[in-house]
Scaffold this motif. Sequence first.
Motif, PDB file in Angstrom:
ATOM      1  N   THR A 162       0.862  -1.185   0.000  1.00 41.39           N
ATOM      2  CA  THR A 162       0.000   0.000   0.000  1.00 41.39           C
ATOM      3  C   THR A 162       0.896   1.231   0.000  1.00 41.39           C
ATOM      4  O   THR A 162       2.126   1.110  -0.020  1.00 41.39           O
ATOM      5  CB  THR A 162      -0.905   0.056   1.249  1.00 41.39           C
ATOM      6  OG1 THR A 162      -0.086   0.426   2.362  1.00 41.39           O
ATOM      7  CG2 THR A 162      -1.588  -1.266   1.525  1.00 41.39           C
ATOM      8  N   VAL A 163       0.274   2.376   0.115  1.00 40.04           N
ATOM      9  CA  VAL A 163       1.009   3.645   0.078  1.00 40.04           C
ATOM     10  C   VAL A 163       1.985   3.772   1.252  1.00 40.04           C
ATOM     11  O   VAL A 163       2.913   4.583   1.203  1.00 40.04           O
ATOM     12  CB  VAL A 163      -0.007   4.821   0.051  1.00 40.04           C
ATOM     13  CG1 VAL A 163      -0.701   4.987   1.390  1.00 40.04           C
ATOM     14  CG2 VAL A 163       0.649   6.112  -0.397  1.00 40.04           C
TER      15      VAL A 163
ATOM     16  N   PHE B 127      -2.220  -2.096  -3.736  1.00 35.30           N
ATOM     17  CA  PHE B 127      -3.568  -1.772  -3.255  1.00 35.30           C
ATOM     18  C   PHE B 127      -3.649  -0.247  -3.218  1.00 35.30           C
ATOM     19  O   PHE B 127      -3.334   0.386  -2.220  1.00 35.30           O
ATOM     20  CB  PHE B 127      -3.781  -2.387  -1.869  1.00 35.30           C
ATOM     21  CG  PHE B 127      -5.149  -2.148  -1.276  1.00 35.30           C
ATOM     22  CD1 PHE B 127      -6.211  -2.982  -1.574  1.00 35.30           C
ATOM     23  CD2 PHE B 127      -5.373  -1.092  -0.398  1.00 35.30           C
ATOM     24  CE1 PHE B 127      -7.469  -2.767  -1.018  1.00 35.30           C
ATOM     25  CE2 PHE B 127      -6.624  -0.865   0.165  1.00 35.30           C
ATOM     26  CZ  PHE B 127      -7.668  -1.708  -0.149  1.00 35.30           C
ATOM     27  N   GLY B 128      -4.039   0.357  -4.336  1.00 34.08           N
ATOM     28  CA  GLY B 128      -4.070   1.814  -4.449  1.00 34.08           C
ATOM     29  C   GLY B 128      -3.739   2.217  -5.873  1.00 34.08           C
ATOM     30  O   GLY B 128      -3.140   1.425  -6.619  1.00 34.08           O
ATOM     31  N   THR B 129      -4.119   3.415  -6.220  1.00 32.23           N
ATOM     32  CA  THR B 129      -3.850   3.897  -7.574  1.00 32.23           C
ATOM     33  C   THR B 129      -2.441   4.462  -7.695  1.00 32.23           C
ATOM     34  O   THR B 129      -1.713   4.164  -8.643  1.00 32.23           O
ATOM     35  CB  THR B 129      -4.870   4.995  -7.953  1.00 32.23           C
ATOM     36  OG1 THR B 129      -6.177   4.442  -7.828  1.00 32.23           O
ATOM     37  CG2 THR B 129      -4.674   5.463  -9.380  1.00 32.23           C
ATOM     38  N   GLY B 130      -2.058   5.286  -6.741  1.00 31.39           N
ATOM     39  CA  GLY B 130      -0.743   5.915  -6.789  1.00 31.39           C
ATOM     40  C   GLY B 130       0.356   4.881  -6.576  1.00 31.39           C
ATOM     41  O   GLY B 130       0.337   4.138  -5.600  1.00 31.39           O
TER      42      GLY B 130
ATOM     43  N   LEU C 136     -11.660   4.338  -7.078  1.00 35.47           N
ATOM     44  CA  LEU C 136     -11.640   5.326  -5.992  1.00 35.47           C
ATOM     45  C   LEU C 136     -11.812   6.758  -6.503  1.00 35.47           C
ATOM     46  O   LEU C 136     -11.684   7.724  -5.750  1.00 35.47           O
ATOM     47  CB  LEU C 136     -10.377   5.181  -5.123  1.00 35.47           C
ATOM     48  CG  LEU C 136      -9.031   4.873  -5.800  1.00 35.47           C
ATOM     49  CD1 LEU C 136      -8.523   6.068  -6.535  1.00 35.47           C
ATOM     50  CD2 LEU C 136      -8.049   4.366  -4.794  1.00 35.47           C
TER      51      LEU C 136
ATOM     52  N   ARG D 141      -1.028  13.829  -3.727  1.00 27.51           N
ATOM     53  CA  ARG D 141       0.127  13.420  -2.940  1.00 27.51           C
ATOM     54  C   ARG D 141       0.819  14.661  -2.399  1.00 27.51           C
ATOM     55  O   ARG D 141       0.976  15.656  -3.103  1.00 27.51           O
ATOM     56  CB  ARG D 141       1.130  12.632  -3.800  1.00 27.51           C
ATOM     57  CG  ARG D 141       0.765  11.201  -4.071  1.00 27.51           C
ATOM     58  CD  ARG D 141       0.838  10.320  -2.820  1.00 27.51           C
ATOM     59  NE  ARG D 141       0.528   8.931  -3.114  1.00 27.51           N
ATOM     60  CZ  ARG D 141      -0.691   8.391  -3.085  1.00 27.51           C
ATOM     61  NH1 ARG D 141      -1.725   9.148  -2.745  1.00 27.51           N
ATOM     62  NH2 ARG D 141      -0.864   7.119  -3.358  1.00 27.51           N
TER      63      ARG D 141
ATOM     64  N   HIS E 141      -5.382  11.518   5.269  1.00 26.12           N
ATOM     65  CA  HIS E 141      -5.380  10.727   4.020  1.00 26.12           C
ATOM     66  C   HIS E 141      -6.648   9.857   3.904  1.00 26.12           C
ATOM     67  O   HIS E 141      -6.593   8.624   3.903  1.00 26.12           O
ATOM     68  CB  HIS E 141      -4.116   9.856   3.924  1.00 26.12           C
ATOM     69  CG  HIS E 141      -3.795   9.420   2.523  1.00 26.12           C
ATOM     70  ND1 HIS E 141      -2.506   9.288   2.038  1.00 26.12           N
ATOM     71  CD2 HIS E 141      -4.593   9.072   1.486  1.00 26.12           C
ATOM     72  CE1 HIS E 141      -2.533   8.883   0.785  1.00 26.12           C
ATOM     73  NE2 HIS E 141      -3.797   8.741   0.425  1.00 26.12           N
TER      74      HIS E 141
ATOM     75  N   SER F  97      -9.850   8.046  -0.302  1.00 25.22           N
ATOM     76  CA  SER F  97     -10.550   6.853  -0.800  1.00 25.22           C
ATOM     77  C   SER F  97     -11.144   6.023   0.337  1.00 25.22           C
ATOM     78  O   SER F  97     -11.513   4.866   0.138  1.00 25.22           O
ATOM     79  CB  SER F  97      -9.585   5.973  -1.606  1.00 25.22           C
ATOM     80  OG  SER F  97      -8.632   5.380  -0.738  1.00 25.22           O
TER      81      SER F  97
ATOM     82  N   ARG G 110     -12.749   0.723  -0.725  1.00 23.86           N
ATOM     83  CA  ARG G 110     -11.640  -0.160  -0.327  1.00 23.86           C
ATOM     84  C   ARG G 110     -11.929  -1.614  -0.736  1.00 23.86           C
ATOM     85  O   ARG G 110     -11.014  -2.361  -1.088  1.00 23.86           O
ATOM     86  CB  ARG G 110     -11.393  -0.043   1.179  1.00 23.86           C
ATOM     87  CG  ARG G 110     -10.862   1.321   1.590  1.00 23.86           C
ATOM     88  CD  ARG G 110      -9.393   1.499   1.224  1.00 23.86           C
ATOM     89  NE  ARG G 110      -8.990   2.892   1.187  1.00 23.86           N
ATOM     90  CZ  ARG G 110      -8.598   3.617   2.242  1.00 23.86           C
ATOM     91  NH1 ARG G 110      -8.543   3.044   3.431  1.00 23.86           N
ATOM     92  NH2 ARG G 110      -8.254   4.873   2.114  1.00 23.86           N
TER      93      ARG G 110
HETATM   94  C1  8YV Z   1      -5.184   4.687  -1.156  1.00 21.38           C
HETATM   95  C2  8YV Z   1      -4.440   6.628  -2.560  1.00 21.38           C
HETATM   96  O1  8YV Z   1      -6.071   4.353  -0.195  1.00 21.38           O
HETATM   97  O2  8YV Z   1      -4.902   4.997  -4.182  1.00 21.38           O
HETATM   98  C3  8YV Z   1      -4.230   5.930  -3.851  1.00 21.38           C
HETATM   99  O3  8YV Z   1      -3.333   6.377  -4.599  1.00 21.38           O
HETATM  100  O4  8YV Z   1      -3.933   7.657  -2.372  1.00 21.38           O
HETATM  101  C4  8YV Z   1      -5.244   6.147  -1.413  1.00 21.38           C
HETATM  102  O5  8YV Z   1      -6.485   6.709  -1.469  1.00 21.38           O
HETATM  103  C5  8YV Z   1      -3.809   4.294  -0.768  1.00 21.38           C
HETATM  104  O6  8YV Z   1      -2.892   4.613  -1.757  1.00 21.38           O
HETATM  105  C6  8YV Z   1      -3.730   2.836  -0.461  1.00 21.38           C
HETATM  106  O7  8YV Z   1      -2.487   2.306  -0.775  1.00 21.38           O
END
Ligand code: 8YV
Length: 333
Positions: A55-56, A78-81, A104, A245, A292, A295, A301
């Motif tokens: 994850t982030v 698990f996340g977009t970034g 998200l 970010r 943060h 999402s 989630r």
């Molecule tokens: C996520 C986020 O929950 O998806 C993304 O890039 O910034 C968040 O909302 C987080 O990254 C989970 O890894």
Amino acid sequence: MSASKPRVIVTRRLPERVETRMCELFDTELNIKDRPMSEKQLMDAVAEADVLVPTVTDIIDEKVLSAAGENLRLIANFGTGVDKIDLEAANTRGITVTNTPGVLTEDTADMTMALILAVPRRLVQGAVFLQQRVEEWEGWSPTWMLGHRITGKRLGIVGMGRIGTAVAHRARAFGMQIHYHNRRPVPAGLEAELEATYWDSLDQMLARMDIVSVNCPHTPATYHLLSKRRLALMKPTSYIVNTARGEVIDETALTQLLEKGLIAGAGLDVFEHEPAINPKLLANERVVVLPHLGSATIEGREAMGDKVIINIKMFMDGHLPPDRVLPDTCRDS
Ligand code: 8YV
């Protein structure tokens, strides 16, 4: 790749339904205590796993990846970034990286709109006042705690990807004028629908906006995109909102400009050195800070978890996973 179930290591707790399904499908190791993993723990994980689900909160850099075993073929974020993953280093080692785009978008855009409303209308300031000093409240006053109107104001969106566009739709409904800076203009039909103005020059856009919303991904190209010089171009009456970010904004410069009253206020869901937050931002009543939460919905989630599962399944079945991220194609989120 063995015919047996792939060894999947998940670095944080995920929604229960997602974890249950992952345990059914894969040889899954969960992080029951949910403490972010240390560098050493991440190195042990990549040495052992076929698939890592970070994850982030995990920095998957060159050093961590240097410990990867031959088995590690997929990092299913698990996340977009994917800014905490060294995509080049993964690619060089033949490791595929996937993310969870799309699911998200609406939640993050909602939270962005909430901050766009909260900061100029002093929503949190008012709520905190009542929670902490209700005895001082003498009732309604014609001139007390006035904010600024949203309708008719110019919103400058930095990064018109999925989330930026979803923010624009919401802001239109609130009567805002949409402006945006992006690597390239959005399709003409969408621009017309939003009555949006494209600014090739970020500098020129910043100087003219009432509210700026940061919605671009963090990549090497967008690190401190909102630099000290650029932030100083903003009007003293303007506000800035960031749900993308923290690294996209020079947080020290922003803090100073806010303190000097050269930017009127900020709504920040993300921070440059997360989870650390500059205490001066916390102390500034014209700044709304959130931990943060962009999402942070159960629906979102779970949908992110479903995407992770689909990406792992497809990849393990020998197909191209739907959400593959390549090093040089960091897409707008
Ligand atoms: C996520 C986020 O929950 O998806 C993304 O890039 O910034 C968040 O909302 C987080 O990254 C989970 O890894």
